[in-house]
Design a protein around this motif. Structure first.
Motif, short mmCIF file in Angstrom:
data_model
loop_
_atom_site.label_atom_id
_atom_site.label_comp_id
_atom_site.label_asym_id
_atom_site.label_seq_id
_atom_site.Cartn_x
_atom_site.Cartn_y
_atom_site.Cartn_z
N SER A 143 0.38 -12.24 3.07
CA SER A 143 0.61 -11.29 1.98
C SER A 143 -0.55 -10.31 1.84
O SER A 143 -0.35 -9.11 1.64
CB SER A 143 0.81 -12.04 0.66
N ALA A 144 -1.79 -10.82 1.94
CA ALA A 144 -2.96 -9.95 1.80
C ALA A 144 -3.01 -8.92 2.92
O ALA A 144 -3.28 -7.74 2.69
CB ALA A 144 -4.23 -10.80 1.79
N HIS A 145 -2.75 -9.37 4.16
CA HIS A 145 -2.74 -8.42 5.28
C HIS A 145 -1.62 -7.40 5.13
O HIS A 145 -1.82 -6.20 5.40
CB HIS A 145 -2.57 -9.18 6.60
N LEU A 146 -0.44 -7.85 4.71
CA LEU A 146 0.68 -6.92 4.56
C LEU A 146 0.38 -5.87 3.50
O LEU A 146 0.71 -4.68 3.68
CB LEU A 146 1.95 -7.69 4.20
N GLU A 147 -0.24 -6.26 2.40
CA GLU A 147 -0.58 -5.30 1.35
C GLU A 147 -1.54 -4.24 1.88
O GLU A 147 -1.35 -3.03 1.62
CB GLU A 147 -1.20 -6.02 0.16
N ARG A 148 -2.54 -4.64 2.66
CA ARG A 148 -3.48 -3.66 3.21
C ARG A 148 -2.78 -2.72 4.20
O ARG A 148 -3.00 -1.50 4.17
CB ARG A 148 -4.64 -4.38 3.91
N ILE A 149 -1.96 -3.28 5.07
CA ILE A 149 -1.27 -2.46 6.08
C ILE A 149 -0.36 -1.43 5.43
O ILE A 149 -0.35 -0.25 5.82
CB ILE A 149 -0.47 -3.38 7.03
N LEU A 150 0.39 -1.84 4.42
CA LEU A 150 1.31 -0.91 3.76
C LEU A 150 0.55 0.18 2.99
O LEU A 150 0.96 1.36 3.00
CB LEU A 150 2.23 -1.67 2.80
N ASN A 151 -0.56 -0.17 2.37
CA ASN A 151 -1.32 0.83 1.61
C ASN A 151 -2.07 1.80 2.53
O ASN A 151 -2.48 2.88 2.08
CB ASN A 151 -2.28 0.15 0.64
N GLU A 152 -2.24 1.44 3.79
CA GLU A 152 -2.87 2.35 4.75
C GLU A 152 -1.89 3.37 5.32
O GLU A 152 -2.29 4.28 6.05
CB GLU A 152 -3.49 1.53 5.90
N ARG A 153 -0.61 3.25 4.97
CA ARG A 153 0.40 4.18 5.48
C ARG A 153 0.30 5.56 4.84
O ARG A 153 0.78 6.55 5.39
CB ARG A 153 1.80 3.62 5.20
N GLY A 154 -0.31 5.62 3.68
CA GLY A 154 -0.41 6.90 2.99
C GLY A 154 0.84 7.26 2.20
O GLY A 154 1.04 8.44 1.86
N ASP A 155 1.69 6.30 1.90
CA ASP A 155 2.89 6.57 1.10
C ASP A 155 2.49 6.93 -0.33
O ASP A 155 1.43 6.53 -0.81
CB ASP A 155 3.81 5.35 1.10
N PRO A 156 3.35 7.65 -1.03
CA PRO A 156 3.01 8.06 -2.40
C PRO A 156 3.20 6.95 -3.43
O PRO A 156 3.56 7.22 -4.58
CB PRO A 156 3.99 9.21 -2.65
#
Length: 359
Positions: A143-156
């Motif tokens: 979960s922690a890794h997934l949260e970081r990966i998704l927030n690095e996408r630059g989505d609004p």
């Protein structure tokens, strides 16, 4: 027959002997019955003052991983959960020190707020020890890794990925915890079930409470072969209150071939998980996106096959999240942090491909 004549038969010594023998047998049967009742009562009292026999304990699944951050739950559908506010640093010879923190809401990781901001996209992952992250610290779980990966996408949006993993949880327990989370007002945009175990519900070590059988009679069939001629509630009551009956169930269960025993108990558990998970899907599929996944997932692994027997009838999409690597650590049930990072990348790709990241 003329008056004054009688049909009385004069008793013979043989008649006296037969009557005496019948009287003796009735007395003996009564005495024997009383002795059996007394013996059973004495045995029950003696057994209730002793720990559960090994033949019974070996058939009841108990969860003993990180017990300090888990706690028993009075709901027989759960039996246990993470302990809100618990913190612990574990040091073992085989792993570097790892920190386990449980927030006030009962999820592993940082503190979260039930209130969800307008710009927050919330994903909650429910699962067992692999989702919980048994061998790693809070910041290295799936979960922690997934949260970081998704927030690095630059989505609004700001992504939150809640870790709802609990050691030894099976699909029915995940569904009950998920329903509690929904009822509390968490409002997740996506709910994922990371399923790796499909067996019986596990008690927390030191908290095996047989009275839970009467609260949820279906539990007995997850551990023991049960007699078909007895109603489920009667079987559950006897299993909870009679150690002799419990020993009998354990005896007949253990008499079966190991493969047959595993198959029959697994089928009972699958039926229960399918029903509970199906109820959750029907109740919440219009309020959030739902999916189940197996990770890591390999073609020759039976886990995905058995999980599909639970998820498909429940109306739940199932994903196979496979690793690009075949090294031994990628097949571990409790892998190191870099394996979780790789699986999180694969899961993020699947979420994107299935359109789960759009509102």
């Amino acid at each position: 027959m003329s008056e004054g004549m009688h049909n009385d038969v004069t008793p013979t010594p043989r008649h006296f002997l037969l009557r005496a023998w019948r009287f003796f047998l009735r007395r003996q049967a009564l005495v024997l019955s009383l002795l059996v009742v007394v013996a059973v009562a004495v045995a029950e009292v003696a057994l209730h003052h002793r720990p559960l026999p090994a033949s019974v304990r070996e058939l009841i699944w108990v969860q003993a991983m990180d017990p300090e951050v888990h706690e028993a739950d009075a709901d027989p559908r759960l039996l246990m959960k993470l302990k809100p506010g618990a913190q612990r640093v574990y040091e073992t010879p085989d792993h570097p020190p790892r920190t386990v923190s449980v927030n006030a809401l009962g999820f592993r990781g940082p503190e979260r707020s039930l209130a969800k901001g307008e710009n927050v996209f919330r994903i909650v992952i429910f699962g067992s020890s692999t989702a919980y992250g048994a061998a790693v610290s809070d910041d290295r779980t799936l979960s922690a890794h997934l949260e970081r990966i998704l927030n690095e996408r630059g989505d609004p949006v700001t992504y939150e990925v809640w870790n709802g993993g609990v050691s030894a949880y099976n699909p029915s327990q995940m569904a009950v915890l998920a329903a509690r989370t929904m009822a509390a007002g968490a409002q997740p945009d996506v709910v994922l079930f990371h399923i790796g175990l499909i067996g019986a519900r596990a008690f927390l070590i030191g908290h095996v409470d047989l009275n839970q059988f009467t609260a949820d009679p279906s539990m007995v069939g997850e551990y023991f072969f049960t007699p078909s001629f007895l109603p489920a509630k009667a079987t559950a009551w006897l299993a909870a209150h009679s150690r002799l009956f419990l020993l009998t169930l354990a005896h007949f269960t253990r008499m079966a071939d190991a493969e047959e025993r595993e198959q029959r108990l697994r089928e009972t558990a699958i039926m229960h998980h399918r029903a509970v998970l199906g109820d959750f899907v029907r109740a919440y599929r219009d309020r959030t996106r739902l999916a189940a996944f197996v990770a890591p997932c390999y073609e020759q692994d039976d886990t995905a096959f058995f999980v599909r027997q639970v998820t498909e009838p429940a109306g739940l999409a199932q994903w196979c999240v496979a690793a690009d690597h075949d090294e031994p650590e990628y097949r571990l049930e409790h892998p190191p942090g870099y394996v979780y990072a790789h699986l999180a990348e694969k899961l993020a790709e699947r979420l994107d491909r299935e359109g789960y990241l759009t509102r």
